[in-house]
Write an enzyme that holds these catalytic residues in place. Structure first.
Site, PDB file in Angstrom:
ATOM      1  CG  ASP A 179      -1.966   1.061   1.254  1.00  0.00           C
ATOM      2  OD1 ASP A 179      -2.226   1.692   0.214  1.00  0.00           O
ATOM      3  OD2 ASP A 179      -2.558   1.268   2.331  1.00  0.00           O
TER       4      ASP A 179
ATOM      5  N   GLY B  44       1.112 -10.204   4.146  1.00  0.00           N
ATOM      6  CA  GLY B  44       2.134  -9.498   4.914  1.00  0.00           C
ATOM      7  C   GLY B  44       1.663  -9.323   6.347  1.00  0.00           C
TER       8      GLY B  44
ATOM      9  CE1 TYR C 248      -3.884  -5.137   7.566  1.00  0.00           C
ATOM     10  CE2 TYR C 248      -5.590  -5.812   6.051  1.00  0.00           C
ATOM     11  CZ  TYR C 248      -4.987  -4.831   6.814  1.00  0.00           C
ATOM     12  OH  TYR C 248      -5.498  -3.558   6.824  1.00  0.00           O
TER      13      TYR C 248
END
Length: 170
Positions: free
Chosen positions: A34, A123, A125
């Site tokens: 992100d 990752g 999460y």
């Protein structure tokens, strides 16, 4: 499947119609892929994200997807999707499947011939890699999406090997 491919590489350099961002529900940037996508896209992406309406304080709930312009990226669009936080989602498999499917539906609606995915939720999460690969490949291999060239941009040799094996087994 011939429309699925796993590559090790930088998703921000993907020459595709849409890059999928593993976003958070606020869609204002963050860590991991992100943050990398937001940095590469420049401030235009953040401004586009701010234009997505808030609903109950969220721009993109878990499992859903939103589309914006891509800023300075080589793609036309960024499709933002929020995968599950594995340890706290009561049905993480369904949420992950929904994140991939909703991203592909948006790509199809916007006449995208090609799309690049990261390994959503793999990752911070915490989604188990083998299970995540199974869900990603099964969802993307649906005949509904056979006209879209799908590339998984993976950040490690381990992920690449897992995804490549699943693609080869299709």
């Amino acid at each position: 499947m011939r429309n699925l491919e796993a590559v090790i590489g930088d998703i921000t350099q993907a020459d595709v119609d849409a890059i999928v961002n593993a976003a958070n529900p606020a869609m204002l940037g963050g860590g991991g892929v992100d943050g990398a996508i937001h940095r590469a896209a420049g401030p235009e992406l953040l401004e586009a994200c701010k234009q997505v309406p808030l609903v109950d304080g969220l721009r993109c709930p878990f499992g859903e997807a939103r589309i914006t312009a891509a800023g300075n990226l080589p793609s036309k669009f960024v499709i933002h999707t929020v995968g599950p936080i594995y340890a706290s989602d009561p049905v993480p498999e369904a949420t992950l499947r929904s994140a991939y499917r909703n991203s592909l539906l948006l790509a199809s609606e916007n006449k995208c011939a090609s799309i690049a995915f990261p390994a959503i939720s793999c990752g911070a999460y915490g989604f188990p890699l083998n299970e995540a690969a199974d869900i990603a490949i099964q969802t993307c291999a649906d005949d509904l999406f056979s006209e879209i060239s799908i590339r998984f941009f993976l950040f490690s040799t381990e992920l690449h090997e897992i995804w490549s094996k699943r693609i080869d087994d299709q």
